[in-house]
Design a protein around this motif. Structure first.
Motif, mmCIF file in Angstrom:
data_model
loop_
_atom_site.group_PDB
_atom_site.id
_atom_site.type_symbol
_atom_site.label_atom_id
_atom_site.label_comp_id
_atom_site.label_asym_id
_atom_site.label_seq_id
_atom_site.Cartn_x
_atom_site.Cartn_y
_atom_site.Cartn_z
ATOM 1 N N ASP A 287 39.235 47.640 45.875
ATOM 2 C CA ASP A 287 38.856 48.608 45.911
ATOM 3 C C ASP A 287 39.721 49.201 44.775
ATOM 4 O OD1 ASP A 287 37.565 48.467 48.556
ATOM 5 O OD2 ASP A 287 38.841 49.381 49.595
ATOM 6 N N ARG A 288 40.676 49.187 44.475
ATOM 7 C CA ARG A 288 41.007 49.890 42.884
ATOM 8 C C ARG A 288 40.618 48.814 41.575
ATOM 9 N NH1 ARG A 288 47.180 50.369 43.406
ATOM 10 N NH2 ARG A 288 47.028 51.851 41.648
ATOM 11 N N GLN A 289 40.083 47.795 42.113
ATOM 12 C CA GLN A 289 39.821 46.947 41.065
ATOM 13 C C GLN A 289 38.200 47.867 40.630
ATOM 14 O OE1 GLN A 289 39.749 42.618 40.142
ATOM 15 N NE2 GLN A 289 37.267 42.826 40.305
ATOM 16 N N ILE A 290 37.146 47.969 41.383
ATOM 17 C CA ILE A 290 36.132 48.235 41.385
ATOM 18 C C ILE A 290 36.197 49.876 40.904
ATOM 19 C CG2 ILE A 290 34.021 48.592 42.889
ATOM 20 C CD1 ILE A 290 34.637 46.628 44.715
ATOM 21 N N ALA A 291 36.648 50.548 41.202
ATOM 22 C CA ALA A 291 36.613 52.110 40.541
ATOM 23 C C ALA A 291 37.142 51.777 39.728
ATOM 24 C CB ALA A 291 37.884 52.780 41.380
ATOM 25 N N ARG A 292 37.900 51.039 38.895
ATOM 26 C CA ARG A 292 38.549 51.183 37.294
ATOM 27 C C ARG A 292 36.568 50.110 37.287
ATOM 28 N NH1 ARG A 292 42.948 48.533 39.017
ATOM 29 N NH2 ARG A 292 42.052 46.710 38.289
ATOM 30 N N GLU A 293 36.555 49.300 37.051
ATOM 31 C CA GLU A 293 35.016 48.898 36.453
ATOM 32 C C GLU A 293 33.411 49.743 36.818
ATOM 33 O OE1 GLU A 293 35.609 44.104 38.189
ATOM 34 O OE2 GLU A 293 34.339 45.804 38.956
ATOM 35 N N ILE A 294 33.642 50.735 38.025
ATOM 36 C CA ILE A 294 32.664 52.107 37.767
ATOM 37 C C ILE A 294 32.964 52.245 36.490
ATOM 38 C CG2 ILE A 294 31.801 53.058 38.731
ATOM 39 C CD1 ILE A 294 31.969 51.810 41.407
ATOM 40 N N GLY A 295 34.454 52.874 36.766
ATOM 41 C CA GLY A 295 34.732 54.190 35.282
ATOM 42 C C GLY A 295 34.102 53.761 33.772
ATOM 43 N N TRP A 296 33.938 52.366 33.951
ATOM 44 C CA TRP A 296 34.589 51.671 32.597
ATOM 45 C C TRP A 296 32.994 51.662 32.757
ATOM 46 C CZ3 TRP A 296 38.135 51.474 29.129
ATOM 47 C CH2 TRP A 296 39.253 51.627 28.664
ATOM 48 N N SER A 297 32.324 50.591 33.403
ATOM 49 C CA SER A 297 30.895 50.733 32.775
ATOM 50 C C SER A 297 29.878 51.914 32.990
ATOM 51 C CB SER A 297 30.155 50.141 33.994
ATOM 52 O OG SER A 297 31.167 48.511 34.857
ATOM 53 N N LEU A 298 30.421 53.322 33.175
ATOM 54 C CA LEU A 298 29.907 54.371 33.337
ATOM 55 C C LEU A 298 30.214 54.914 31.484
ATOM 56 C CD1 LEU A 298 29.970 56.059 36.702
ATOM 57 C CD2 LEU A 298 27.971 55.220 35.699
ATOM 58 N N ALA B 287 30.293 42.723 40.951
ATOM 59 C CA ALA B 287 29.260 43.138 40.702
ATOM 60 C C ALA B 287 29.336 44.390 39.701
ATOM 61 C CB ALA B 287 27.924 43.265 41.814
ATOM 62 N N TRP B 288 30.332 45.317 39.730
ATOM 63 C CA TRP B 288 30.740 46.158 39.448
ATOM 64 C C TRP B 288 30.823 45.758 37.872
ATOM 65 C CZ3 TRP B 288 28.470 50.060 41.438
ATOM 66 C CH2 TRP B 288 27.984 49.981 42.891
ATOM 67 N N ALA B 289 31.320 44.459 37.877
ATOM 68 C CA ALA B 289 32.032 43.948 36.837
ATOM 69 C C ALA B 289 31.228 44.289 35.346
ATOM 70 C CB ALA B 289 32.717 42.884 36.627
ATOM 71 N N ALA B 290 30.129 44.136 35.069
ATOM 72 C CA ALA B 290 29.111 43.725 34.513
ATOM 73 C C ALA B 290 29.124 44.207 32.951
ATOM 74 C CB ALA B 290 27.798 43.585 35.134
ATOM 75 N N MET B 291 29.272 45.774 32.786
ATOM 76 C CA MET B 291 29.314 46.474 31.989
ATOM 77 C C MET B 291 31.149 47.427 31.670
ATOM 78 S SD MET B 291 26.170 48.919 31.766
ATOM 79 C CE MET B 291 26.492 49.725 30.758
ATOM 80 N N SER B 292 31.718 46.854 32.284
ATOM 81 C CA SER B 292 33.194 46.797 32.711
ATOM 82 C C SER B 292 33.518 47.142 30.876
ATOM 83 C CB SER B 292 34.815 46.534 33.559
ATOM 84 O OG SER B 292 35.458 47.096 33.650
ATOM 85 N N PHE B 293 34.215 46.993 30.075
ATOM 86 C CA PHE B 293 34.093 47.296 28.800
ATOM 87 C C PHE B 293 35.305 48.568 28.248
ATOM 88 C CE2 PHE B 293 29.536 44.701 28.994
ATOM 89 C CZ PHE B 293 29.872 43.654 28.960
ATOM 90 N N HIS B 294 35.917 47.838 27.688
ATOM 91 C CA HIS B 294 36.779 48.706 26.703
ATOM 92 C C HIS B 294 35.164 49.204 25.453
ATOM 93 C CE1 HIS B 294 38.936 50.280 22.319
ATOM 94 N NE2 HIS B 294 39.921 49.643 23.069
ATOM 95 N N PRO B 295 35.333 50.851 24.957
ATOM 96 C CA PRO B 295 34.517 51.014 23.862
ATOM 97 C C PRO B 295 34.104 50.405 23.044
ATOM 98 C CG PRO B 295 35.854 52.634 25.344
ATOM 99 C CD PRO B 295 36.502 51.524 25.403
ATOM 100 N N LEU B 296 34.692 50.012 22.314
ATOM 101 C CA LEU B 296 34.482 48.786 21.078
ATOM 102 C C LEU B 296 33.770 47.960 21.967
ATOM 103 C CD1 LEU B 296 38.084 49.305 19.131
ATOM 104 C CD2 LEU B 296 35.483 50.768 18.943
ATOM 105 N N GLU B 297 34.830 47.112 22.437
ATOM 106 C CA GLU B 297 33.089 45.856 22.253
ATOM 107 C C GLU B 297 31.955 46.411 23.774
ATOM 108 O OE1 GLU B 297 32.570 42.350 26.037
ATOM 109 O OE2 GLU B 297 34.789 43.050 25.895
ATOM 110 N N ALA B 298 31.937 48.236 23.962
ATOM 111 C CA ALA B 298 30.413 48.431 23.985
ATOM 112 C C ALA B 298 29.255 48.817 23.298
ATOM 113 C CB ALA B 298 30.554 49.249 25.285
ATOM 114 N N LEU B 299 30.548 49.166 21.701
ATOM 115 C CA LEU B 299 29.710 49.065 20.782
ATOM 116 C C LEU B 299 29.119 48.239 20.008
ATOM 117 C CD1 LEU B 299 28.467 51.289 18.889
ATOM 118 C CD2 LEU B 299 30.641 50.898 18.170
ATOM 119 N N THR B 300 30.094 47.008 20.564
ATOM 120 C CA THR B 300 29.065 45.243 19.854
ATOM 121 C C THR B 300 28.054 45.059 20.295
ATOM 122 O OG1 THR B 300 30.650 44.002 21.034
ATOM 123 C CG2 THR B 300 31.183 44.826 18.961
ATOM 124 N N GLY B 301 27.961 45.277 22.176
ATOM 125 C CA GLY B 301 26.854 44.954 22.797
ATOM 126 C C GLY B 301 25.512 45.968 22.467
ATOM 127 N N ALA B 302 25.785 47.135 22.954
ATOM 128 C CA ALA B 302 24.810 48.676 22.296
ATOM 129 C C ALA B 302 24.071 48.481 21.423
ATOM 130 C CB ALA B 302 25.371 49.675 22.486
#
Length: 244
Positions: free
Chosen positions: A45-56, A136-151
């Motif tokens: 549950d705690r891991q999933i909460a982190r995944e959702i936060g990073w993903s949003l 299933a919540w981890a697909a977009m769980s990225f550091h902002p800089l990594e997210a930028l490379t994909g965006a």
């Protein structure tokens, strides 16, 4: 309405769309996982909460360039996205989807390999691999800089490669669904596909799970082409009770 306000609203709207799409798709497959394998995410549950936060947070980053490009397309005809099916030969509809997927896969493979170098891994990619095991919540769980490379990939491609708006929707759907299903901890595709000839070239959860287990292999996103060419294909793993 001023131009700057219109662009801001478009970016905010697109960020909201990406976020809601993530919640809907990841939530749907997380529910399917709980129904199929009730104990698979137990204690996470705690891991999933982190995944959702990073993903949003990643959804907001993905939405900004997409919103700017969408505004430019609607207002000024920027990009090579077209809405008239007859503007290009009909065969280009599926071909453009494959072209986008292969270009995205190529970018992902090489940036992903780069982020597994110790310095880059510690700075960025460790956020994604903190999910042990991924859900299933981890697909977009990225550091902002990594997210930028994909965006930046799809917004850049629409200026280079012509694509029908419907075909672009197909690309985005495949990107979202495969990103989620490759992390959810079980294989939804039949054994005949995963272990057959087609499975030798396509990435599914069985292939990507091995990347999360071993790190130094299986860097691709959709296809195993670059992994095979570069000697980084580590084969596929297995999941308890999968492929039923």
């Amino acid at each position: 309405m001023s131009t700057s306000l219109a662009i801001l609203l478009s970016a905010l709207a697109m960020s909201a769309i990406v976020g809601l799409r993530y919640l809907a798709v990841s939530g749907g497959f997380a529910l399917a996982t709980r129904l199929r394998s009730r104990g698979l995410y137990r204690g996470l549950d705690r891991q999933i909460a982190r995944e959702i936060g990073w993903s949003l947070a990643s959804a907001a980053i993905y939405g900004i360039p997409a919103g700017i490009v969408a505004w430019g397309w609607a207002e000024h005809g920027w990009t090579r996205v077209y809405s008239d099916v007859g503007a290009y030969p009909i065969w280009w509809l599926p071909a453009s989807v494959l072209a986008y997927l292969f270009a995205h896969d190529t970018w992902f493979y090489w940036t992903h390999r780069l982020m597994h170098r110790p310095r880059w891994f510690r700075a960025m990619h460790a956020v994604h691999h903190a999910s042990r095991p991924p859900t299933a919540w981890a697909a977009m769980s990225f550091h902002p800089l990594e997210a930028l490379t994909g965006a930046l990939v799809i917004p850049a491609l629409v200026f280079i490669v012509p694509i029908h708006v419907g075909a672009l929707f197909v690309v985005l759907t495949i990107m979202t669904v495969m990103g989620v299903t490759n992390h959810m901890g079980w294989e939804m595709f039949p054994r005949g596909l995963v272990h057959g000839r087609l499975g030798r070239w396509l990435i599914t959860a069985s292939h990507h799970q091995r990347h999360h287990d071993r790190y130094a292999c299986n860097y691709g996103l959709y296809f195993r082409v670059w992994d095979r060419l570069c000697g980084t294909d580590g084969g596929i793993g297995g999941f308890t009770g999968n492929n039923r």
